[in-house]
Design an enzyme around this catalytic site. Sequence first.
Site, mmCIF file in Angstrom:
data_model
loop_
_atom_site.group_PDB
_atom_site.id
_atom_site.type_symbol
_atom_site.label_atom_id
_atom_site.label_comp_id
_atom_site.label_asym_id
_atom_site.label_seq_id
_atom_site.Cartn_x
_atom_site.Cartn_y
_atom_site.Cartn_z
ATOM 1 N N LYS A 43 37.890 116.273 55.354
ATOM 2 C CA LYS A 43 37.649 116.220 53.898
ATOM 3 C C LYS A 43 36.165 116.093 53.551
ATOM 4 O O LYS A 43 35.766 116.331 52.421
ATOM 5 C CB LYS A 43 38.466 115.113 53.233
ATOM 6 C CG LYS A 43 38.011 113.701 53.462
ATOM 7 C CD LYS A 43 38.822 112.750 52.571
ATOM 8 C CE LYS A 43 38.347 111.318 52.743
ATOM 9 N NZ LYS A 43 39.085 110.404 51.872
ATOM 10 N N ASP A 44 35.315 115.715 54.544
ATOM 11 C CA ASP A 44 33.869 115.630 54.305
ATOM 12 C C ASP A 44 33.167 116.979 54.446
ATOM 13 O O ASP A 44 31.989 117.101 54.083
ATOM 14 C CB ASP A 44 33.215 114.649 55.292
ATOM 15 C CG ASP A 44 33.617 113.199 55.029
ATOM 16 O OD1 ASP A 44 34.021 112.896 53.892
ATOM 17 O OD2 ASP A 44 33.543 112.390 55.970
ATOM 18 N N ARG A 94 39.044 111.687 42.017
ATOM 19 C CA ARG A 94 40.416 112.215 42.158
ATOM 20 C C ARG A 94 41.447 111.094 42.061
ATOM 21 O O ARG A 94 42.436 111.201 41.331
ATOM 22 C CB ARG A 94 40.529 112.937 43.511
ATOM 23 C CG ARG A 94 41.940 113.308 43.936
ATOM 24 C CD ARG A 94 41.989 113.772 45.389
ATOM 25 N NE ARG A 94 41.513 112.746 46.310
ATOM 26 C CZ ARG A 94 42.238 111.722 46.747
ATOM 27 N NH1 ARG A 94 43.481 111.567 46.328
ATOM 28 N NH2 ARG A 94 41.729 110.855 47.595
ATOM 29 N N ARG A 95 41.199 110.019 42.806
ATOM 30 C CA ARG A 95 42.147 108.897 42.773
ATOM 31 C C ARG A 95 42.175 108.265 41.385
ATOM 32 O O ARG A 95 43.245 108.021 40.820
ATOM 33 C CB ARG A 95 41.748 107.833 43.805
ATOM 34 C CG ARG A 95 41.968 108.262 45.249
ATOM 35 C CD ARG A 95 41.358 107.264 46.226
ATOM 36 N NE ARG A 95 41.511 107.729 47.604
ATOM 37 C CZ ARG A 95 40.652 107.484 48.576
ATOM 38 N NH1 ARG A 95 39.544 106.794 48.321
ATOM 39 N NH2 ARG A 95 40.863 107.936 49.803
ATOM 40 N N ARG A 112 31.672 101.163 46.703
ATOM 41 C CA ARG A 112 31.111 101.995 47.771
ATOM 42 C C ARG A 112 30.990 101.192 49.053
ATOM 43 O O ARG A 112 31.182 100.000 49.081
ATOM 44 C CB ARG A 112 29.719 102.523 47.373
ATOM 45 C CG ARG A 112 29.694 103.729 46.450
ATOM 46 C CD ARG A 112 30.250 105.023 47.041
ATOM 47 N NE ARG A 112 29.948 105.234 48.445
ATOM 48 C CZ ARG A 112 28.810 105.704 48.932
ATOM 49 N NH1 ARG A 112 27.822 106.020 48.111
ATOM 50 N NH2 ARG A 112 28.633 105.889 50.218
ATOM 51 N N ARG A 118 33.925 97.636 52.214
ATOM 52 C CA ARG A 118 34.851 97.603 51.069
ATOM 53 C C ARG A 118 35.877 96.484 51.218
ATOM 54 O O ARG A 118 36.201 95.790 50.248
ATOM 55 C CB ARG A 118 35.560 98.951 50.923
ATOM 56 C CG ARG A 118 34.616 100.061 50.492
ATOM 57 C CD ARG A 118 35.375 101.310 50.153
ATOM 58 N NE ARG A 118 34.571 102.488 50.431
ATOM 59 C CZ ARG A 118 34.901 103.713 50.080
ATOM 60 N NH1 ARG A 118 36.042 103.933 49.459
ATOM 61 N NH2 ARG A 118 34.134 104.735 50.359
ATOM 62 N N CYS A 206 33.354 116.952 45.500
ATOM 63 C CA CYS A 206 33.691 115.552 45.203
ATOM 64 C C CYS A 206 33.248 115.154 43.804
ATOM 65 O O CYS A 206 33.490 114.038 43.364
ATOM 66 C CB CYS A 206 33.116 114.621 46.261
ATOM 67 S SG CYS A 206 31.332 114.512 46.255
#
Length: 302
Positions: A43-44, A94-95, A112, A118, A206
Amino acid sequence: MTTTGDKILDTALSKIGEKSLFTKELENALERNEVDLVVHSLKDLPTTLPPGFTIGAVLKRENPHDAVVLHPRHMGKTLDTLPENSVIGTSSLRRAAQLKKRFPHLDFKDIRGNLNTRLKKLDEKDDFAAIILAAAGLRRMGWENRISQILGPEDCMYAVGQGALAVEVRAKDTEILEMVSVLHDPDTVLRCIAERAFLRQLEGGCSVPVAVHTEVKDSQLYLTGGVYSLDGSDSLKDTMQTSITAVDKVDELLQRVGVTANKISGPAQDNAEKLGIDLAHLLLSKGAKEILTVARQLNDAR
């Protein structure tokens, strides 16, 4: 090795605006022949890779869904049962877009840092009632016990390529390509080609809320894709399917959305790529471009 994305920890990813946040330094080492392959979270990786590089292997996908990690004081609760105005941490547009619409009683704020950072921010302060993370990352780190809830597609569809690891190599290095090609998982490759084609056709990244869900069932590949406004109030979502019946015809190092998989049926890969493009066209015909343009402008202005 440390990448730009690892270093900039005080800014939301969507605000940095760099497509290769977690990959550029690794690709530089690949280009200089200091390393022969690099492993990324798929996904990166942008849907168009820099010239001279290719994804030589996409490994079997871990659970691609998002997970809720609760503050210890809220153990036993779910997003549905958290108190009104509870603050949920996520760095993903997105989330946030999907969850704001689904759980309007909650408040979503940026968080972040790497997984360790986190989780520390969640546990040691009272700023967040919960944070949303990729289930795959938690499982790979051995922290599955922190997962309080897995979010299904009806709550939150995942990011393109989420849960899959990719091996990036030099496109002309046939020996290394051949060596890593045995790591390809056919279903994951076809699902991720469809997802990446969908995102590329939408010109997403993103900095815009785009989400997907894919499934392989009875030689059919199903792709659901969605685009969202930043607050989730405006959205478009649809599903299409295609046949991925294996045909023996393979290709000579042909790339599709950055992926080279010459041991997997060429026609099946073509169908997967076309599925992503067709679904993107369908959503664009219904107004997806307008939703994403506004989302991008609002995000830039924040």
